[in-house]
Design a protein around this motif. Sequence first.
Motif, PDB file in Angstrom:
ATOM      1  N   ILE A   1      -7.164   1.240   6.414  1.00  0.00           N
ATOM      2  CA  ILE A   1      -6.245   2.356   6.200  1.00  0.00           C
ATOM      3  C   ILE A   1      -6.672   3.161   4.985  1.00  0.00           C
ATOM      4  CG2 ILE A   1      -3.873   2.970   5.610  1.00  0.00           C
ATOM      5  CD1 ILE A   1      -3.001   0.519   7.267  1.00  0.00           C
ATOM      6  N   ALA A   2      -6.990   2.477   3.899  1.00  0.00           N
ATOM      7  CA  ALA A   2      -7.493   3.091   2.662  1.00  0.00           C
ATOM      8  C   ALA A   2      -6.706   4.319   2.234  1.00  0.00           C
ATOM      9  CB  ALA A   2      -8.979   3.407   2.791  1.00  0.00           C
ATOM     10  N   LEU A   3      -5.411   4.175   2.124  1.00  0.00           N
ATOM     11  CA  LEU A   3      -4.579   5.275   1.637  1.00  0.00           C
ATOM     12  C   LEU A   3      -4.835   5.497   0.156  1.00  0.00           C
ATOM     13  CD1 LEU A   3      -1.092   4.481   3.218  1.00  0.00           C
ATOM     14  CD2 LEU A   3      -2.668   6.279   3.889  1.00  0.00           C
ATOM     15  N   GLY A   4      -4.604   6.694  -0.278  1.00  0.00           N
ATOM     16  CA  GLY A   4      -4.673   6.983  -1.708  1.00  0.00           C
ATOM     17  C   GLY A   4      -5.998   7.571  -2.139  1.00  0.00           C
TER      18      GLY A   4
ATOM     19  N   ILE B   1       0.838  -1.198   0.000  1.00  0.00           N
ATOM     20  CA  ILE B   1       0.000   0.000   0.000  1.00  0.00           C
ATOM     21  C   ILE B   1       0.871   1.245   0.000  1.00  0.00           C
ATOM     22  CG2 ILE B   1      -1.693   1.322   1.322  1.00  0.00           C
ATOM     23  CD1 ILE B   1      -2.515  -1.400   2.581  1.00  0.00           C
ATOM     24  N   VAL B   2       1.862   1.232   0.875  1.00  0.00           N
ATOM     25  CA  VAL B   2       2.758   2.382   1.011  1.00  0.00           C
ATOM     26  C   VAL B   2       3.515   2.614  -0.299  1.00  0.00           C
ATOM     27  CG1 VAL B   2       4.845   3.155   2.225  1.00  0.00           C
ATOM     28  CG2 VAL B   2       2.946   2.197   3.515  1.00  0.00           C
ATOM     29  N   LEU B   3       4.000   1.542  -0.907  1.00  0.00           N
ATOM     30  CA  LEU B   3       4.729   1.662  -2.170  1.00  0.00           C
ATOM     31  C   LEU B   3       3.821   2.178  -3.284  1.00  0.00           C
ATOM     32  CD1 LEU B   3       7.383   1.266  -3.682  1.00  0.00           C
ATOM     33  CD2 LEU B   3       6.665  -1.083  -4.140  1.00  0.00           C
ATOM     34  N   ALA B   4       2.609   1.671  -3.338  1.00  0.00           N
ATOM     35  CA  ALA B   4       1.664   2.114  -4.369  1.00  0.00           C
ATOM     36  C   ALA B   4       1.332   3.588  -4.241  1.00  0.00           C
ATOM     37  CB  ALA B   4       0.385   1.282  -4.296  1.00  0.00           C
ATOM     38  N   ASN B   5       1.507   4.129  -3.035  1.00  0.00           N
ATOM     39  CA  ASN B   5       1.249   5.551  -2.807  1.00  0.00           C
ATOM     40  C   ASN B   5       2.515   6.387  -2.889  1.00  0.00           C
ATOM     41  OD1 ASN B   5      -1.707   6.148  -2.089  1.00  0.00           O
ATOM     42  ND2 ASN B   5      -1.256   4.202  -1.097  1.00  0.00           N
ATOM     43  N   GLY B   6       3.588   5.782  -3.413  1.00  0.00           N
ATOM     44  CA  GLY B   6       4.798   6.533  -3.712  1.00  0.00           C
ATOM     45  C   GLY B   6       5.731   6.782  -2.544  1.00  0.00           C
ATOM     46  N   ARG B   7       5.537   6.122  -1.441  1.00  0.00           N
ATOM     47  CA  ARG B   7       6.397   6.324  -0.268  1.00  0.00           C
ATOM     48  C   ARG B   7       7.488   5.258  -0.258  1.00  0.00           C
ATOM     49  NH1 ARG B   7       0.986   7.463   2.651  1.00  0.00           N
ATOM     50  NH2 ARG B   7       0.898   9.713   2.460  1.00  0.00           N
TER      51      ARG B   7
END
Length: 154
Positions: free
Chosen positions: A82-85, A22-28
């Motif tokens: 969490i639902a980031l993005g 998730i974190v990687l998909a959001n560019g972190r």
Amino acid sequence: MIYFFIFVSKILENAISTLRMIVLANGRKLISAILNLIIALIWVISTTFVITNIQKDYFKIIVFALGSFIGSLIGSIMEEKIALGSNMLFVISDKEEKIIKELHKFDISNYIVNNNIIVIIVTRRLRKKLLKSIRSIDNNSAIISLNARKLVFK
């Protein structure tokens, strides 16, 4: 005690692995790399416990697999919570004025309207409520949802 350690470590490994994606998909990238380091450490340690004397204790394999299974489930639940993005929604409807009023109720101002197509940028956290609301206005609307990512130029 060894079974408990193997089980819990696999749960942690898989849950953290889901979070890392998730974190990687959001560019972190840095946070993702740190999480990957933790995953690798957990994997090496837990796998060492599993393969030590494996011929005498096959139950370790079952505990390892069950921990992996439960970890994947927990990771999936975490991901939903969490639902980031953000998502980009394409809403095709002839009730665009009513839908736009609904967008304002949700305090959404990132949208474009063109020929019965409304393009909306919405956080993943808000997406489900918004979709339900749009469906209550126009149950026949066609809705396409895509992952959206903010581009940063340096």
